[in-house]
Design a protein around this motif. Structure first.
Motif, PDB file in Angstrom:
ATOM      1  N   GLY A   1     -12.397   7.912   8.800  1.00 22.50           N
ATOM      2  CA  GLY A   1     -12.029   6.536   7.961  1.00 22.50           C
ATOM      3  C   GLY A   1     -10.692   6.843   7.150  1.00 22.50           C
ATOM      4  O   GLY A   1     -10.350   7.882   7.471  1.00 22.50           O
ATOM      5  N   ILE A   2     -10.200   5.861   6.753  1.00 26.26           N
ATOM      6  CA  ILE A   2      -8.989   5.880   6.388  1.00 26.26           C
ATOM      7  C   ILE A   2      -8.597   7.049   4.956  1.00 26.26           C
ATOM      8  O   ILE A   2      -7.656   7.807   5.078  1.00 26.26           O
ATOM      9  CB  ILE A   2      -8.674   4.544   5.640  1.00 26.26           C
ATOM     10  CG1 ILE A   2      -8.460   3.562   6.440  1.00 26.26           C
ATOM     11  CG2 ILE A   2      -7.342   4.687   4.792  1.00 26.26           C
ATOM     12  CD1 ILE A   2      -8.207   1.970   6.039  1.00 26.26           C
ATOM     13  N   GLU A   3      -9.755   7.018   4.257  1.00 25.45           N
ATOM     14  CA  GLU A   3      -9.483   8.208   3.330  1.00 25.45           C
ATOM     15  C   GLU A   3      -9.490   9.458   3.621  1.00 25.45           C
ATOM     16  O   GLU A   3      -8.443  10.333   3.443  1.00 25.45           O
ATOM     17  CB  GLU A   3     -10.873   8.008   2.285  1.00 25.45           C
ATOM     18  CG  GLU A   3     -10.364   8.403   0.599  1.00 25.45           C
ATOM     19  CD  GLU A   3     -11.649   8.002  -0.133  1.00 25.45           C
ATOM     20  OE1 GLU A   3     -12.215   8.924  -0.846  1.00 25.45           O
ATOM     21  OE2 GLU A   3     -12.031   6.802   0.047  1.00 25.45           O
ATOM     22  N   LYS A   4     -10.376   9.955   4.521  1.00 19.78           N
ATOM     23  CA  LYS A   4     -10.562  11.273   5.184  1.00 19.78           C
ATOM     24  C   LYS A   4      -9.288  11.429   5.921  1.00 19.78           C
ATOM     25  O   LYS A   4      -8.609  12.582   5.909  1.00 19.78           O
ATOM     26  CB  LYS A   4     -11.731  11.479   5.972  1.00 19.78           C
ATOM     27  CG  LYS A   4     -11.931  12.827   6.550  1.00 19.78           C
ATOM     28  CD  LYS A   4     -12.554  13.847   5.635  1.00 19.78           C
ATOM     29  CE  LYS A   4     -12.320  15.233   6.135  1.00 19.78           C
ATOM     30  NZ  LYS A   4     -11.983  16.081   5.305  1.00 19.78           N
TER      31      LYS A   4
ATOM     32  N   THR B   1      -5.056  -2.037   7.074  1.00 18.06           N
ATOM     33  CA  THR B   1      -6.751  -2.213   7.293  1.00 18.06           C
ATOM     34  C   THR B   1      -6.734  -3.136   7.986  1.00 18.06           C
ATOM     35  O   THR B   1      -6.039  -4.164   8.476  1.00 18.06           O
ATOM     36  CB  THR B   1      -7.173  -2.547   5.936  1.00 18.06           C
ATOM     37  OG1 THR B   1      -6.645  -3.731   5.271  1.00 18.06           O
ATOM     38  CG2 THR B   1      -7.087  -1.557   4.902  1.00 18.06           C
TER      39      THR B   1
ATOM     40  N   THR C   1      -6.450  10.191   5.645  1.00 13.82           N
ATOM     41  CA  THR C   1      -5.122  10.354   4.664  1.00 13.82           C
ATOM     42  C   THR C   1      -5.175  11.805   4.078  1.00 13.82           C
ATOM     43  O   THR C   1      -4.210  12.537   4.378  1.00 13.82           O
ATOM     44  CB  THR C   1      -5.183   9.511   3.663  1.00 13.82           C
ATOM     45  OG1 THR C   1      -5.426   8.047   3.976  1.00 13.82           O
ATOM     46  CG2 THR C   1      -3.875   9.297   2.768  1.00 13.82           C
ATOM     47  N   GLU C   2      -6.195  12.287   3.876  1.00 12.25           N
ATOM     48  CA  GLU C   2      -6.117  13.797   3.447  1.00 12.25           C
ATOM     49  C   GLU C   2      -5.722  14.739   4.634  1.00 12.25           C
ATOM     50  O   GLU C   2      -5.121  15.707   4.304  1.00 12.25           O
ATOM     51  CB  GLU C   2      -7.705  14.082   3.253  1.00 12.25           C
ATOM     52  CG  GLU C   2      -8.176  13.956   1.826  1.00 12.25           C
ATOM     53  CD  GLU C   2      -9.750  14.338   1.591  1.00 12.25           C
ATOM     54  OE1 GLU C   2     -10.226  15.307   2.408  1.00 12.25           O
ATOM     55  OE2 GLU C   2     -10.334  13.509   0.964  1.00 12.25           O
TER      56      GLU C   2
ATOM     57  N   THR D   1       0.837  -0.969  -0.195  1.00  7.58           N
ATOM     58  CA  THR D   1       0.104   0.164   0.296  1.00  7.58           C
ATOM     59  C   THR D   1       0.963   1.197  -0.043  1.00  7.58           C
ATOM     60  O   THR D   1       0.255   2.164   0.059  1.00  7.58           O
ATOM     61  CB  THR D   1      -0.933   0.223   1.085  1.00  7.58           C
ATOM     62  OG1 THR D   1      -0.033   0.100   2.562  1.00  7.58           O
ATOM     63  CG2 THR D   1      -1.637  -1.277   1.681  1.00  7.58           C
TER      64      THR D   1
ATOM     65  N   GLU E   1      -6.258   1.028  10.449  1.00  6.90           N
ATOM     66  CA  GLU E   1      -7.622   1.198  10.753  1.00  6.90           C
ATOM     67  C   GLU E   1      -8.229   0.703  11.838  1.00  6.90           C
ATOM     68  O   GLU E   1      -7.735  -0.601  12.345  1.00  6.90           O
ATOM     69  CB  GLU E   1      -8.404   0.499   9.517  1.00  6.90           C
ATOM     70  CG  GLU E   1      -9.733   0.557   9.613  1.00  6.90           C
ATOM     71  CD  GLU E   1     -10.513  -0.114   8.266  1.00  6.90           C
ATOM     72  OE1 GLU E   1     -11.885   0.307   7.949  1.00  6.90           O
ATOM     73  OE2 GLU E   1      -9.862  -1.161   7.909  1.00  6.90           O
TER      74      GLU E   1
ATOM     75  N   LYS F   1       2.768   4.609  -0.505  1.00  2.00           N
ATOM     76  CA  LYS F   1       2.633   5.532  -1.585  1.00  2.00           C
ATOM     77  C   LYS F   1       3.727   6.695  -1.109  1.00  2.00           C
ATOM     78  O   LYS F   1       3.917   7.025   0.012  1.00  2.00           O
ATOM     79  CB  LYS F   1       1.279   5.910  -1.594  1.00  2.00           C
ATOM     80  CG  LYS F   1       0.326   5.284  -2.528  1.00  2.00           C
ATOM     81  CD  LYS F   1      -0.809   6.067  -2.841  1.00  2.00           C
ATOM     82  CE  LYS F   1      -1.975   5.081  -3.527  1.00  2.00           C
ATOM     83  NZ  LYS F   1      -3.279   5.221  -2.913  1.00  2.00           N
TER      84      LYS F   1
ATOM     85  N   TYR G   1       4.766  10.905  -1.474  1.00  3.18           N
ATOM     86  CA  TYR G   1       4.242  12.125  -1.775  1.00  3.18           C
ATOM     87  C   TYR G   1       5.367  13.216  -1.662  1.00  3.18           C
ATOM     88  O   TYR G   1       6.032  12.794  -0.952  1.00  3.18           O
ATOM     89  CB  TYR G   1       3.191  12.308  -0.843  1.00  3.18           C
ATOM     90  CG  TYR G   1       1.928  11.539  -0.676  1.00  3.18           C
ATOM     91  CD1 TYR G   1       0.855  11.667  -1.520  1.00  3.18           C
ATOM     92  CD2 TYR G   1       1.958  10.382  -0.121  1.00  3.18           C
ATOM     93  CE1 TYR G   1      -0.303  10.796  -1.457  1.00  3.18           C
ATOM     94  CE2 TYR G   1       0.890   9.383   0.042  1.00  3.18           C
ATOM     95  CZ  TYR G   1      -0.265   9.688  -0.845  1.00  3.18           C
ATOM     96  OH  TYR G   1      -1.163   8.802  -0.710  1.00  3.18           O
TER      97      TYR G   1
ATOM     98  N   THR H   1      -0.794   2.006   4.700  1.00  2.00           N
ATOM     99  CA  THR H   1      -2.143   1.606   5.211  1.00  2.00           C
ATOM    100  C   THR H   1      -2.319   0.593   5.799  1.00  2.00           C
ATOM    101  O   THR H   1      -2.084  -0.481   4.845  1.00  2.00           O
ATOM    102  CB  THR H   1      -3.045   2.233   4.253  1.00  2.00           C
ATOM    103  OG1 THR H   1      -2.747   3.623   3.936  1.00  2.00           O
ATOM    104  CG2 THR H   1      -4.723   2.120   4.890  1.00  2.00           C
TER     105      THR H   1
END
Ligand SMILES: [Mn+2]
Length: 322
Positions: free
Chosen positions: A298-301, A222, A303-304, A207, A257, A209, A211, A220
């Motif tokens: 959650g993971i997506e938010k 999960t 991460t942001e 996973t 998570e 990544k 930046y 990440t």
């Protein structure tokens, strides 16, 4: 802040002392707790160590080396606990606002105890416990030596992290002279992976990544990965070290998570990025190169949120260069 001889005086004037470790225990909180417990028993005290979570197998030599004693405590000491919340559900409920003394090395310590002794120059709380044992005039036995060595080696990544000082090595030398089984401890904590952990690591690395000019790496984990690998939170601590190991990376973060829609984030940094400052913007804390926080998303938010904070931290550094 009180000095260490005052800490020793406080401990020695009590007879029944309860020592609390933090939940999701590591080598430092347990090594510190059990070494202190043994030292106080050598002074004729009744002591016990409590931890909100189960003590995993690799630390069993500590708990099995000290039989349980039950008593009504006169004095409650927390070791390596930066925040009352880190005692974990049951213990937090029972001992909230009832901690008499906290001995810790987290600069981010919230000062929840009636009296705190915090030394953020110590690489591990176990270094402070070593000094306490010395001031008490107790000779280190092999058990205490193993506990202290475990605390120091695990909190310094086996003497590799930047928190490692000449004092860290001097204390290690003393505990080796007192019989610490360093090769067995190093092998257990730095050369051994459970099969379930290895399976989890493989999935987590997939996973990864990068930046911000590859200065940041995020991984990440999960809940599904936990169930697929059979691994668990207790054995996956070292996973947080992986993203920062990639060349050029200044900020490595691992998002784990949790049940109920939140995540835990572990951050590891290289100079000049301050991990504790970065995590405190997200409600967490820790050390300059290793810190963490919890985000109710959650993971997506999450991460942001994490990325925007890392971006800011890195741009501060870029501005500093101008
Ligand atoms: Mn520690």
């Amino acid at each position: 802040m009180i000095d260490l001889s005052e800490v020793v005086r406080l401990l020695l004037e009590k007879k029944k002392i309860l020592i609390l470790a933090h939940s999701h225990p590591d080598g430092d909180t347990l090594g510190s707790a059990f070494a202190l417990s043994r030292a106080l028993r050598a002074k004729g005290k009744q002591t016990d160590v409590l931890c909100g979570d189960e003590i995993t197998k690799n630390y069993e030599f500590m708990s099995m080396g000290m039989e349980k004693q039950s008593f009504v405590p006169e004095f409650v000491v927390a070791v390596d606990v930066a925040d009352e919340k880190l005692l974990g559900g049951e213990l937090e409920k029972k001992y909230s606002q009832k901690i008499d003394l906290c001995i810790d090395h987290h600069g981010s310590n919230t000062g929840f105890a009636a009296i705190s002794y915090i030394d953020s120059d110590s690489a591990a709380t176990a270094e402070i416990i070593f000094d306490i044992i010395n001031i008490m005039g107790i000779e280190l036995d092999k058990y205490m030596a193993d506990c202290i060595y475990t605390g120091i080696s695990t909190d310094t990544g086996c003497f590799r992290y930047s928190n490692t000082s000449s004092r860290t090595h001097r204390i290690a030398a003393e505990v080796i002279d007192a019989g610490a089984n360093t090769s067995a401890i190093d092998r257990e904590f730095f050369e051994t992976k459970t099969k379930t952990y290895a399976a989890l690591e493989k999935m987590a690395l997939d996973t990864l990544k990068m930046y911000f000019d590859e200065k940041c790496a995020i991984m990440t984990v999960t809940r599904e990965m936990f169930s697929k690998s059979g691994s668990n939170a207790a054995e996956c601590d070292k996973i947080a070290a992986l993203p920062r190991q990639i060349e050029g990376v200044l900020v490595g973060a691992t998002i784990r998570e949790q049940e109920g829609g939140s995540v835990k984030i572990s951050v590891r940094t290289h100079p000049p990025v301050d991990a504790a400052a970065l995590c405190s913007r997200m409600g967490g804390g820790g050390h300059i190169r290793a810190a963490g926080c919890k985000i109710e998303a959650g993971i997506e938010k999450a991460t942001e949120i994490l990325l925007s904070n890392i971006k800011e931290a890195l741009s501060e550094y870029d501005e500093g260069k101008k």
